[in-house]
Each structure stands twice: as structure tokens, then as C-alpha cells.
Design an enzyme around this catalytic site. Structure first.
Site: not given
Length: 177
Positions: A4, A159, A162, A165
Site C-alpha cells: 500500500t 503507483s 511501486c 501500489t
């Protein structure tokens, strides 16, 4: 803390917490639309985002809500009291989660070691993409963008970098003092 990214931005008269919706188990995406950012407290006057083990995060969120009932409109005190419990309770000490919380006056990070931290530059981020989101948000603080635009752009950058994410963001905003 894998799977996350949560970021908070306080700028002008707004405070924002944004998070992605991906839940991963190892290298598998289990869910893409989880809601890791939510309003809590009396009348939804506090926003919270969490990273880490889901059950642990919900446990801490429930404990924070109880502290907010005990200390209404005193987010800092509620967080410090939760941190005391977190450090001294054998069960809570084993929880693997972090939270970002904010109300109209203050933004705070609650860490797995029981620390309560306030951001130096109005920006904090946690989770596997937290460092990417933090760097992006700090770079954007000197621009004309408002808090929500900064949070969304920081999340988009995280995002893109990663793998834990995604770009299914939940964004909550409060008017700041």
C-alpha cells in the site's frame, strides 16, 4: 509495510489523506479496490489511512476511535494515549501496521513502535510506496497545486513506481484550521 501507499498533505486551508486500493498477498494481488482511507470520530471530523496487516490496522483504527470518544476533539491526546497502550500491551505490541491521521489542526503518523510524529513540511507518507509519494509531494509543495492535487499526483507517481501500489485511489479531504 508492503502492499500500500498512504500520503497526507496539509496545504493552505485543506488537509488530505489519499491511499491506493491494492491488497497483496506475497506476489499476488488479492484485491484492487480496498478502502484504506476513511473518516472516523464524531461526525467524521478525523481522517485516517493505514498500511500494514489489514486485521492489525483495523484493530488500531478501532482503538483510536475509542480514544477519540474518550478525548473528543483532541486528536493528539487520543493518539498519544493509543501509543502508550501500543507500547505497553503485549497483544498490541505484536501488531504490524502504521497509520496517518489528520483533523482540522494536526496531521500525525502512528508507527508500529508506538511513536506519534508530526510532519515537518506538511507532508507524510507510509507503506511500500511511501518514500516515492513523500518525495513527489514534497517536490510539489512549492507549486500552485492545492493539497488534493498534490496528494493525487504523489499517489500517481508512487503507483507508477511501486508494484504494491495501484492507481485506484481513495481521497478524503478536510478543511484545515
Amino acid at each position: 509495510m508492503h502492499a500500500t501507499t498512504i500520503v497526507t498533505v496539509r496545504k493552505g486551508n485543506k488537509v488530505v489523506i489519499a491511499g491506493d486500493g491494492q491488497v497483496s498477498l506475497g506476489q499476488t494481488i488479492m484485491k484492487g479496490n480496498a478502502r484504506k482511507v476513511r473518516r472516523i470520530g464524531k461526525g467524521g471530523n478525523v481522517i485516517a489511512g493505514f498500511a500494514g496487516a489489514t486485521a492489525d490496522a483495523f484493530t488500531l483504527l478501532e482503538r483510536l476511535e475509542a480514544k477519540l470518544e474518550q478525548y473528543p476533539d483532541q486528536l493528539t491526546r487520543a493518539c498519544v494515549e493509543l501509543a502508550k497502550d501500543w507500547r505497553t500491551d503485549r497483544y498490541l505490541r505484536r501488531l504490524e501496521a502504521m497509520m496517518l491521521v489528520a483533523d482540522k489542526s494536526v496531521s500525525l503518523a502512528l508507527t508500529g513502535t508506538g511513536d506519534v510524529l508530526e510532519p515537518e513540511h506538511g507532508v507524510m507518507a507510509i507503506g511500500s510506496g511511501g518514500n516515492y509519494a513523500l518525495a513527489a509531494a514534497r517536490a510539489l509543495m512549492d507549486t500552485d497545486k492545492d493539497a488534493e492535487e498534490i496528494a493525487r499526483k504523489a499517489m500517481q507517481i508512487a503507483s507508477d513506481i511501486c508494484v504494491y501500489t495501484n492507481n485506484n485511489f481513495v481521497v478524503e479531504t478536510l478543511d484545515a484550521a
